[in-house]
Design an enzyme around this catalytic site. Structure first.
Site, mmCIF file in Angstrom:
data_model
loop_
_atom_site.group_PDB
_atom_site.id
_atom_site.type_symbol
_atom_site.label_atom_id
_atom_site.label_comp_id
_atom_site.label_asym_id
_atom_site.label_seq_id
_atom_site.Cartn_x
_atom_site.Cartn_y
_atom_site.Cartn_z
ATOM 1 N N ASN A 84 1.964 4.840 7.638
ATOM 2 C CA ASN A 84 2.508 5.913 8.474
ATOM 3 C C ASN A 84 4.028 5.952 8.422
ATOM 4 O OD1 ASN A 84 -0.134 6.256 9.096
ATOM 5 N ND2 ASN A 84 -0.013 5.373 11.140
ATOM 6 N N VAL A 85 4.547 7.168 8.459
ATOM 7 C CA VAL A 85 6.004 7.347 8.392
ATOM 8 C C VAL A 85 6.551 7.769 9.758
ATOM 9 C CG1 VAL A 85 5.941 7.929 5.924
ATOM 10 C CG2 VAL A 85 5.750 9.770 7.620
ATOM 11 N N ASP A 86 5.671 7.777 10.791
ATOM 12 C CA ASP A 86 6.062 8.377 12.076
ATOM 13 C C ASP A 86 6.919 7.474 12.973
ATOM 14 O OD1 ASP A 86 4.143 6.599 13.209
ATOM 15 O OD2 ASP A 86 2.571 8.121 13.128
ATOM 16 N N HIS A 101 4.943 3.569 2.952
ATOM 17 C CA HIS A 101 5.327 4.905 2.456
ATOM 18 C C HIS A 101 6.646 5.397 3.050
ATOM 19 C CE1 HIS A 101 0.875 5.827 1.264
ATOM 20 N NE2 HIS A 101 1.519 5.204 0.300
ATOM 21 N N CYS A 113 23.358 8.678 -5.446
ATOM 22 C CA CYS A 113 24.768 8.464 -5.792
ATOM 23 C C CYS A 113 25.153 6.994 -5.555
ATOM 24 C CB CYS A 113 25.688 9.417 -5.018
ATOM 25 S SG CYS A 113 26.069 8.893 -3.348
ATOM 26 N N CYS A 137 28.396 11.737 -1.131
ATOM 27 C CA CYS A 137 28.709 12.651 -2.242
ATOM 28 C C CYS A 137 28.542 14.115 -1.830
ATOM 29 C CB CYS A 137 27.847 12.341 -3.453
ATOM 30 S SG CYS A 137 26.103 12.774 -3.234
ATOM 31 N N GLY A 173 -7.869 3.353 10.588
ATOM 32 C CA GLY A 173 -7.444 4.760 10.625
ATOM 33 C C GLY A 173 -6.919 5.308 9.317
ATOM 34 N N ASN A 199 -12.744 2.980 11.995
ATOM 35 C CA ASN A 199 -12.570 4.408 11.731
ATOM 36 C C ASN A 199 -13.715 5.158 12.423
ATOM 37 O OD1 ASN A 199 -12.419 7.033 10.316
ATOM 38 N ND2 ASN A 199 -11.116 5.959 8.855
ATOM 39 N N ALA A 217 -9.544 4.123 16.844
ATOM 40 C CA ALA A 217 -8.760 2.884 16.864
ATOM 41 C C ALA A 217 -8.317 2.516 18.280
ATOM 42 C CB ALA A 217 -7.541 3.053 15.964
HETATM 43 C C1 BJW Z 1 -9.020 7.825 13.012
HETATM 44 C C2 BJW Z 1 -8.824 8.410 14.236
HETATM 45 C C3 BJW Z 1 -8.696 7.542 15.328
HETATM 46 C C4 BJW Z 1 -8.964 9.998 12.816
HETATM 47 N N1 BJW Z 1 -8.767 6.228 15.122
HETATM 48 N N2 BJW Z 1 -9.073 6.514 12.842
HETATM 49 C C5 BJW Z 1 -6.131 7.556 -9.407
HETATM 50 C C6 BJW Z 1 -6.149 6.193 -9.153
HETATM 51 C C7 BJW Z 1 -5.063 5.558 -8.579
HETATM 52 C C8 BJW Z 1 -3.923 6.271 -8.235
HETATM 53 C C9 BJW Z 1 -3.921 7.620 -8.502
HETATM 54 C C10 BJW Z 1 -4.980 8.248 -9.093
HETATM 55 N N3 BJW Z 1 -4.669 9.567 -9.243
HETATM 56 C C11 BJW Z 1 -3.432 9.765 -8.732
HETATM 57 C C12 BJW Z 1 -2.964 8.584 -8.286
HETATM 58 C C13 BJW Z 1 -1.678 8.326 -7.656
HETATM 59 C C14 BJW Z 1 -1.542 8.754 -6.211
HETATM 60 C C15 BJW Z 1 -2.887 8.760 -5.502
HETATM 61 O O1 BJW Z 1 -3.335 7.779 -4.946
HETATM 62 N N4 BJW Z 1 -3.548 9.890 -5.454
HETATM 63 C C16 BJW Z 1 -4.879 9.982 -4.825
HETATM 64 C C17 BJW Z 1 -4.912 11.161 -3.869
HETATM 65 C C18 BJW Z 1 -5.910 9.991 -5.885
HETATM 66 N N5 BJW Z 1 -0.672 7.789 -5.610
HETATM 67 C C19 BJW Z 1 0.641 7.881 -5.727
HETATM 68 O O2 BJW Z 1 1.178 8.803 -6.313
HETATM 69 C C20 BJW Z 1 1.462 6.758 -5.126
HETATM 70 N N6 BJW Z 1 2.347 6.253 -6.097
HETATM 71 C C21 BJW Z 1 1.936 5.740 -7.251
HETATM 72 O O3 BJW Z 1 0.757 5.617 -7.556
HETATM 73 O O4 BJW Z 1 2.973 5.339 -8.061
HETATM 74 C C22 BJW Z 1 2.653 4.902 -9.379
HETATM 75 C C23 BJW Z 1 3.960 4.856 -10.148
HETATM 76 C C24 BJW Z 1 4.336 3.684 -10.763
HETATM 77 C C25 BJW Z 1 5.535 3.636 -11.489
HETATM 78 C C26 BJW Z 1 6.338 4.778 -11.564
HETATM 79 C C27 BJW Z 1 5.966 5.948 -10.932
HETATM 80 C C28 BJW Z 1 4.765 5.985 -10.219
HETATM 81 C C29 BJW Z 1 2.289 7.267 -3.957
HETATM 82 C C30 BJW Z 1 1.454 7.763 -2.841
HETATM 83 C C31 BJW Z 1 2.337 8.380 -1.778
HETATM 84 C C32 BJW Z 1 1.510 8.988 -0.634
HETATM 85 N N7 BJW Z 1 2.364 9.743 0.199
HETATM 86 C C33 BJW Z 1 1.845 10.340 1.412
HETATM 87 C C34 BJW Z 1 2.945 11.190 2.040
HETATM 88 C C35 BJW Z 1 4.000 10.287 2.682
HETATM 89 C C36 BJW Z 1 5.143 11.073 3.207
HETATM 90 C C37 BJW Z 1 4.766 12.043 4.296
HETATM 91 O O5 BJW Z 1 4.078 11.680 5.274
HETATM 92 O O6 BJW Z 1 5.169 13.162 4.195
HETATM 93 O O7 BJW Z 1 1.403 9.310 2.303
HETATM 94 S S1 BJW Z 1 0.360 11.309 1.164
HETATM 95 C C38 BJW Z 1 -0.401 10.832 2.665
HETATM 96 O O8 BJW Z 1 -1.615 10.070 2.372
HETATM 97 C C39 BJW Z 1 0.560 9.862 3.346
HETATM 98 C C40 BJW Z 1 -0.371 8.829 3.897
HETATM 99 O O9 BJW Z 1 0.318 7.624 4.136
HETATM 100 C C41 BJW Z 1 -1.432 8.722 2.807
HETATM 101 C C42 BJW Z 1 -2.737 8.137 3.280
HETATM 102 O O10 BJW Z 1 -3.326 8.948 4.234
HETATM 103 P P1 BJW Z 1 -4.102 8.289 5.480
HETATM 104 O O11 BJW Z 1 -3.146 7.576 6.335
HETATM 105 O O12 BJW Z 1 -5.265 7.542 4.994
HETATM 106 O O13 BJW Z 1 -4.511 9.615 6.274
HETATM 107 P P2 BJW Z 1 -5.823 10.532 6.117
HETATM 108 O O14 BJW Z 1 -5.544 11.801 6.784
HETATM 109 O O15 BJW Z 1 -6.274 10.587 4.696
HETATM 110 O O16 BJW Z 1 -6.968 9.727 6.876
HETATM 111 C C43 BJW Z 1 -6.929 9.569 8.280
HETATM 112 C C44 BJW Z 1 -8.138 8.745 8.699
HETATM 113 O O17 BJW Z 1 -8.045 8.499 10.079
HETATM 114 C C45 BJW Z 1 -9.477 9.439 8.465
HETATM 115 O O18 BJW Z 1 -10.357 8.559 7.773
HETATM 116 C C46 BJW Z 1 -10.006 9.707 9.880
HETATM 117 O O19 BJW Z 1 -11.435 9.596 9.975
HETATM 118 C C47 BJW Z 1 -9.326 8.622 10.643
HETATM 119 N N8 BJW Z 1 -9.135 8.877 12.069
HETATM 120 N N9 BJW Z 1 -8.821 9.813 14.063
HETATM 121 C C48 BJW Z 1 -8.959 5.776 13.834
HETATM 122 N N10 BJW Z 1 -8.520 8.052 16.593
#
Ligand code: BJW
Length: 244
Positions: A84-86, A101, A113, A137, A173, A199, A217
């Site tokens: 989370n970024v919040d 993240h 820069c 910059c 979560g 979850n 959670a």
């Molecule tokens: C509850 C609840 C309650 C509801 N209690 N629970 C294939 C294999 C491997 C990797 C890849 C691939 N294809 C592409 C990739 C790469 C990509 C990736 O993984 N893509 C997939 C979608 C397939 N990954 C990347 O690009 C990462 N970097 C990387 O791989 O670099 C390689 C590299 C190496 C060298 C040079 C260059 C590159 C980076 C990933 C960055 C993700 N960024 C984000 C945005 C952050 C900024 C922002 O917020 O604006 O991160 S995307 C977004 O998803 C955010 C989150 O941290 C992340 C995960 O989401 P999260 O937290 O799981 O949220 P939700 O909404 O998905 O789920 C919420 C859950 O809560 C649900 O299950 C609900 O049921 C539950 N819930 N209420 C508990 N009360």
């Protein structure tokens, strides 16, 4: 342990996926990639400015509070890796926090820069200028978060990998769809940890955990905390009795 957006859902912060998630109204490719920022920094900054305002009105919930309390007193080698970024874990007072993240509350120079630090904190809401500028910059600043296609900061990855040598690894979560974050629990399990998912919904990764607890959670962690307090009380009681 690792947390995802679901931990902040009860605080009013939208998750990413699912019916009411951010990605149901916005396209990832338009907002959360370096290409999107290069194409239209104003649009990307409007979205981040809106999220900063939304989150600044939210408060940590019971899930953040329990985890913060555990980080301070219960588990001796506690590390919380959050996607989370919040900033709500920080606001709850969590120790040993790894921000996988990045943070909505940090900025970076878009051009990287030489004079600017890698990231700096900027917590003013609303931002004084939009898009904000690098103070060194005067070029564009960008949000200090990790976008799709960007690598995880090597120091963050190192701290996260070190935390996988543990007895119990909680996954709270998160949909477990985004890598490399989603692979951490598998690695912890390979290293011998008992892995537990919390979850309210079944997830794709669900069958890879030793235990899945279905529920929000903020409720499950509250109950776990109460149970741990009870068992601590009864074990200190029995120690007292045995020494009578
Ligand atoms: C509850 C609840 C309650 C509801 N209690 N629970 C294939 C294999 C491997 C990797 C890849 C691939 N294809 C592409 C990739 C790469 C990509 C990736 O993984 N893509 C997939 C979608 C397939 N990954 C990347 O690009 C990462 N970097 C990387 O791989 O670099 C390689 C590299 C190496 C060298 C040079 C260059 C590159 C980076 C990933 C960055 C993700 N960024 C984000 C945005 C952050 C900024 C922002 O917020 O604006 O991160 S995307 C977004 O998803 C955010 C989150 O941290 C992340 C995960 O989401 P999260 O937290 O799981 O949220 P939700 O909404 O998905 O789920 C919420 C859950 O809560 C649900 O299950 C609900 O049921 C539950 N819930 N209420 C508990 N009360």
């Amino acid at each position: 342990m690792i947390t995802g957006a679901g931990v902040s859902a009860a605080s009013g912060v939208p998750t990413f996926r699912g019916e009411d998630g951010l990605w149901s109204s916005f396209r990832v490719e338009d907002l959360a990639t370096p290409e999107a920022f290069a194409r239209d920094p104003d649009l990307v900054w409007k979205w981040y400015a809106w999220r900063r305002e939304l989150v600044s009105a939210c408060k940590p919930n019971r899930a953040h509070e329990v985890l913060a309390a555990w980080s301070r007193r219960r588990a001796p080698r506690f590390t919380l890796i959050t996607q989370n970024v919040d900033g709500l874990h920080e606001r709850a007072g969590t120790r040993n926090l790894v921000r996988f993240h990045g943070s909505l509350w940090e900025l970076q120079c878009w051009k990287g820069c030489a004079k600017s630090p890698p990231r700096w904190r900027e917590e003013t809401v609303p931002l004084r200028e939009l898009p904000p500028r690098c103070p060194h910059c005067r070029g564009l600043a960008r949000p200090g978060v990790v976008w799709f296609g960007e690598p995880i900061d090597p120091a963050v990855l190192e701290a996260s990998l070190a935390a996988l040598d543990c007895d119990v690894f909680l996954v709270v979560g998160t949909s477990g769809l985004v890598y490399p974050a989603a692979g951490l629990a598998d690695e912890a399990r390979l290293r011998g940890a008992f892995t537990v998912e919390i979850n309210p919904e079944p997830t794709e990764a669900g069958d890879r955990f030793d235990l899945s607890i279905q529920g929000p959670a903020e409720e499950v962690l509250d109950r776990l905390d109460a149970r741990l307090a009870d068992s601590e009380e009864s074990s200190s009681g029995s120690r007292f009795n045995s020494s009578q």
